[in-house]
Enzyme design. Structure first.
Site, PDB file in Angstrom:
ATOM      1  N   CYS A 184     -26.051 -69.691 -43.455  1.00 52.72           N
ATOM      2  CA  CYS A 184     -26.979 -70.561 -42.376  1.00 52.72           C
ATOM      3  C   CYS A 184     -26.804 -71.543 -41.739  1.00 52.72           C
ATOM      4  O   CYS A 184     -27.304 -72.198 -41.030  1.00 52.72           O
ATOM      5  CB  CYS A 184     -28.430 -70.506 -43.078  1.00 52.72           C
ATOM      6  SG  CYS A 184     -28.918 -69.174 -44.182  1.00 52.72           S
ATOM      7  N   HIS A 233     -32.982 -75.946 -40.932  1.00 50.22           N
ATOM      8  CA  HIS A 233     -32.748 -74.451 -40.977  1.00 50.22           C
ATOM      9  C   HIS A 233     -34.237 -73.866 -41.338  1.00 50.22           C
ATOM     10  O   HIS A 233     -34.746 -74.295 -42.528  1.00 50.22           O
ATOM     11  CB  HIS A 233     -31.670 -74.185 -42.079  1.00 50.22           C
ATOM     12  CG  HIS A 233     -31.695 -72.905 -42.605  1.00 50.22           C
ATOM     13  ND1 HIS A 233     -31.796 -71.911 -41.881  1.00 50.22           N
ATOM     14  CD2 HIS A 233     -31.711 -72.770 -44.177  1.00 50.22           C
ATOM     15  CE1 HIS A 233     -31.670 -70.705 -42.536  1.00 50.22           C
ATOM     16  NE2 HIS A 233     -31.603 -71.081 -43.874  1.00 50.22           N
ATOM     17  N   ASN A 269     -35.999 -66.169 -42.073  1.00 52.08           N
ATOM     18  CA  ASN A 269     -34.809 -66.912 -42.031  1.00 52.08           C
ATOM     19  C   ASN A 269     -33.634 -65.863 -41.508  1.00 52.08           C
ATOM     20  O   ASN A 269     -33.457 -64.647 -41.862  1.00 52.08           O
ATOM     21  CB  ASN A 269     -34.369 -66.748 -43.655  1.00 52.08           C
ATOM     22  CG  ASN A 269     -33.049 -67.486 -43.840  1.00 52.08           C
ATOM     23  OD1 ASN A 269     -32.153 -67.836 -42.922  1.00 52.08           O
ATOM     24  ND2 ASN A 269     -32.929 -67.936 -45.268  1.00 52.08           N
TER      25      ASN A 269
HETATM   26  O1  UT7 Z   1     -31.043 -69.728 -46.188  1.00 62.69           O
HETATM   27  C1  UT7 Z   1     -30.590 -70.308 -47.499  1.00 62.69           C
HETATM   28  C2  UT7 Z   1     -30.658 -68.699 -48.347  1.00 62.69           C
HETATM   29  N1  UT7 Z   1     -31.950 -68.720 -49.192  1.00 62.69           N
HETATM   30  C3  UT7 Z   1     -32.790 -69.826 -49.520  1.00 62.69           C
HETATM   31  O2  UT7 Z   1     -32.688 -70.685 -48.999  1.00 62.69           O
HETATM   32  C4  UT7 Z   1     -33.913 -69.426 -50.422  1.00 62.69           C
HETATM   33  C5  UT7 Z   1     -34.285 -70.490 -51.567  1.00 62.69           C
HETATM   34  N2  UT7 Z   1     -35.205 -69.942 -52.421  1.00 62.69           N
HETATM   35  C6  UT7 Z   1     -36.470 -69.715 -51.967  1.00 62.69           C
HETATM   36  O3  UT7 Z   1     -36.926 -69.853 -50.873  1.00 62.69           O
HETATM   37  C7  UT7 Z   1     -37.437 -69.452 -53.054  1.00 62.69           C
HETATM   38  O4  UT7 Z   1     -36.814 -69.634 -54.241  1.00 62.69           O
HETATM   39  C8  UT7 Z   1     -37.826 -67.859 -53.040  1.00 62.69           C
HETATM   40  C9  UT7 Z   1     -38.707 -67.580 -51.919  1.00 62.69           C
HETATM   41  C10 UT7 Z   1     -36.618 -66.921 -52.946  1.00 62.69           C
HETATM   42  C11 UT7 Z   1     -38.612 -67.402 -54.236  1.00 62.69           C
HETATM   43  O5  UT7 Z   1     -39.964 -68.245 -54.659  1.00 62.69           O
HETATM   44  P1  UT7 Z   1     -40.026 -69.156 -56.051  1.00 62.69           P
HETATM   45  O6  UT7 Z   1     -41.289 -69.659 -55.973  1.00 62.69           O
HETATM   46  O7  UT7 Z   1     -38.950 -69.658 -56.399  1.00 62.69           O
HETATM   47  O8  UT7 Z   1     -40.176 -67.786 -56.973  1.00 62.69           O
HETATM   48  P2  UT7 Z   1     -39.498 -67.285 -58.100  1.00 62.69           P
HETATM   49  O9  UT7 Z   1     -38.108 -66.817 -57.797  1.00 62.69           O
HETATM   50  O10 UT7 Z   1     -39.452 -68.157 -59.301  1.00 62.69           O
HETATM   51  O11 UT7 Z   1     -40.401 -65.972 -58.513  1.00 62.69           O
HETATM   52  C12 UT7 Z   1     -41.448 -66.022 -58.979  1.00 62.69           C
HETATM   53  C13 UT7 Z   1     -42.200 -64.597 -59.363  1.00 62.69           C
HETATM   54  C14 UT7 Z   1     -41.312 -63.891 -60.116  1.00 62.69           C
HETATM   55  O12 UT7 Z   1     -41.956 -63.137 -60.931  1.00 62.69           O
HETATM   56  P3  UT7 Z   1     -42.293 -63.549 -62.381  1.00 62.69           P
HETATM   57  O13 UT7 Z   1     -40.940 -63.661 -63.143  1.00 62.69           O
HETATM   58  O14 UT7 Z   1     -42.871 -64.867 -62.508  1.00 62.69           O
HETATM   59  O15 UT7 Z   1     -43.121 -62.552 -63.257  1.00 62.69           O
HETATM   60  C15 UT7 Z   1     -40.649 -62.956 -59.207  1.00 62.69           C
HETATM   61  O16 UT7 Z   1     -40.246 -61.742 -59.904  1.00 62.69           O
HETATM   62  O17 UT7 Z   1     -42.394 -63.903 -58.189  1.00 62.69           O
HETATM   63  C16 UT7 Z   1     -41.579 -62.678 -58.223  1.00 62.69           C
HETATM   64  N3  UT7 Z   1     -41.171 -62.307 -57.000  1.00 62.69           N
HETATM   65  C17 UT7 Z   1     -41.774 -61.528 -56.121  1.00 62.69           C
HETATM   66  N4  UT7 Z   1     -43.173 -61.147 -55.992  1.00 62.69           N
HETATM   67  C18 UT7 Z   1     -43.832 -60.496 -55.040  1.00 62.69           C
HETATM   68  C19 UT7 Z   1     -40.162 -62.378 -56.305  1.00 62.69           C
HETATM   69  N5  UT7 Z   1     -39.907 -61.870 -55.124  1.00 62.69           N
HETATM   70  C20 UT7 Z   1     -41.340 -61.329 -54.715  1.00 62.69           C
HETATM   71  C21 UT7 Z   1     -41.647 -60.714 -53.880  1.00 62.69           C
HETATM   72  N6  UT7 Z   1     -42.960 -60.296 -53.998  1.00 62.69           N
HETATM   73  N7  UT7 Z   1     -41.291 -60.444 -52.655  1.00 62.69           N
END
Ligand code: UT7
Length: 331
Positions: free
Chosen positions: A116, A256, A286
């Site tokens: 990005c 971004h 994104n």
């Molecule tokens: O452009 C550069 C590239 N990427 C980024 O900038 C992304 C950077 N990271 C983020 O934006 C965030 O970390 C995410 C949006 C990807 C994830 O948010 P988070 O608050 O960090 O959530 P997490 O990864 O800690 O996941 C929390 C929970 C997990 O379940 P458990 O382990 O707590 O039971 C995941 O399995 O949410 C679950 N989860 C989902 N649930 C429903 C992960 N993806 C999903 C989903 N729908 N799509």
């Protein structure tokens, strides 16, 4: 104006017609509109039509930028396309854009793999090309990412959308003078945000294809989140310092558009109110290399930027790479 002024003389963008809501993702993965909105701020994104390609979208954005400048494709002297989702493996997407656009046989090349951060890096390269004599450079950020990431992995698929946007860079302050830019790289972090399969390290194979490994974007979300906030804040401050501008003089930040929480954390880090931060990730998700120019194009088209405004672009992506640029809008 100094005699070294380089500016943006045209803005353009393109988004595919098809709108995909969060609700639609529940057909493919175990997710919900609530989760996506709460964790990312994204409500919907665009998805390219089956017969649409990366170069088609890039060319549409290029035409829109040319129209805003009031010139034809024959007036372009160099083309840079920032993308991680190219038209084909070889040659680069820029070759296709040069032909589709009807440009002269000018130098054309991709800046690939910067995730990005690609567009800001490419715009910085364009600026230096103009300073060393190239008259006019077309810079496009484009991503057709919904076709190259798995629709079965909920951690990543819901985050992205397809789009293209770009600018024309040439001498003079133009519509927005590029006062300065700063970019950087930390290759030690490559493995926490990568699509590995298909290169020489892990060539494409039947086994990978059967497991759909070639569509698996590896992303350690929380770690990427932390790095994104830190780097986008830091490089934003770096470019301000480099040009001797103050944060309080900045009228708008165009970051971004990865995640609303990332953007809010950057604003908090910089002690800038969210009213001064432009976001459109709610509508488009994104869009990778297209994210910063798309937001800039939209902010400009909607009349959100006034003459004299200082606008700070800041970006972060796989690599890790990051980049920021400071613009001063003119008339
Ligand atoms: O452009 C550069 C590239 N990427 C980024 O900038 C992304 C950077 N990271 C983020 O934006 C965030 O970390 C995410 C949006 C990807 C994830 O948010 P988070 O608050 O960090 O959530 P997490 O990864 O800690 O996941 C929390 C929970 C997990 O379940 P458990 O382990 O707590 O039971 C995941 O399995 O949410 C679950 N989860 C989902 N649930 C429903 C992960 N993806 C999903 C989903 N729908 N799509």
């Amino acid at each position: 104006m100094t005699n070294t002024a380089v500016g943006i003389s045209g803005f353009g963008g393109y988004v595919p017609e098809r709108v995909m809501t969060n609700e639609e993702w529940t057909q493919y993965v175990d997710t919900s509109d609530e989760w996506i909105v709460e964790r990312t701020g994204i409500h919907r994104r665009r998805v390219a039509a089956d017969d649409e390609s990366t170069a088609d979208m890039a060319t549409a954005a290029a035409r829109s930028a040319l129209e805003s400048r009031g010139i034809g494709p024959e007036e372009i002297d160099e083309i840079i396309v920032a993308t991680d989702t190219p038209e084909v493996y070889t040659p680069d997407t820029a070759s296709f854009v040069q032909r589709k656009l009807g440009a002269r046989e000018v130098p054309s090349y991709d800046l690939g793999g910067s995730g990005c951060a690609g567009f800001v890096q490419a715009m910085d390269v364009a600026r230096s090309r103009v300073l060393t004599g190239t008259r006019r450079v077309l810079v496009i950020g484009v991503e057709l990412i919904t076709r190259l990431v798995s629709w079965k992995i909920r951690e990543t698929c819901v985050l992205f959308g397809d789009a293209a946007a770009g600018v024309i860079v040439e001498r003079g302050p133009q519509m927005a003078e590029i006062l300065g830019a700063r970019t950087g790289t930390d290759g030690s972090q490559w493995s926490i945000l990568t699509l590995e399969i298909g290169g020489t390290r892990k060539p494409f194979s039947l086994e990978y294809a059967q497991k759909e490994e070639h569509l698996k974007l590896i992303m350690e979300g929380r770690a990427v989140f932390r790095h994104a906030v830190h780097r986008m804040s830091e490089v934003g401050l770096d470019v301000l310092e480099a040009v001797g501008a103050k944060l309080e003089d900045v009228a708008m930040i165009v970051p971004h558009q990865a995640n609303l929480r990332i953007v809010q954390a950057v604003a908090k880090n910089l002690s800038v109110p969210m009213e001064k931060v432009y976001t459109n990730l709610q509508e488009y998700g994104n869009t990778g290399s297209a994210s910063v120019p798309l937001a800039l194009w939209e902010a400009h088209s909607k009349g959100r930027i006034s003459p004299g405004d200082l606008v700070l672009l800041t970006s972060f992506g796989a690599g890790f790479h990051w980049g920021a640029a400071l613009l001063r809008f003119t008339g």
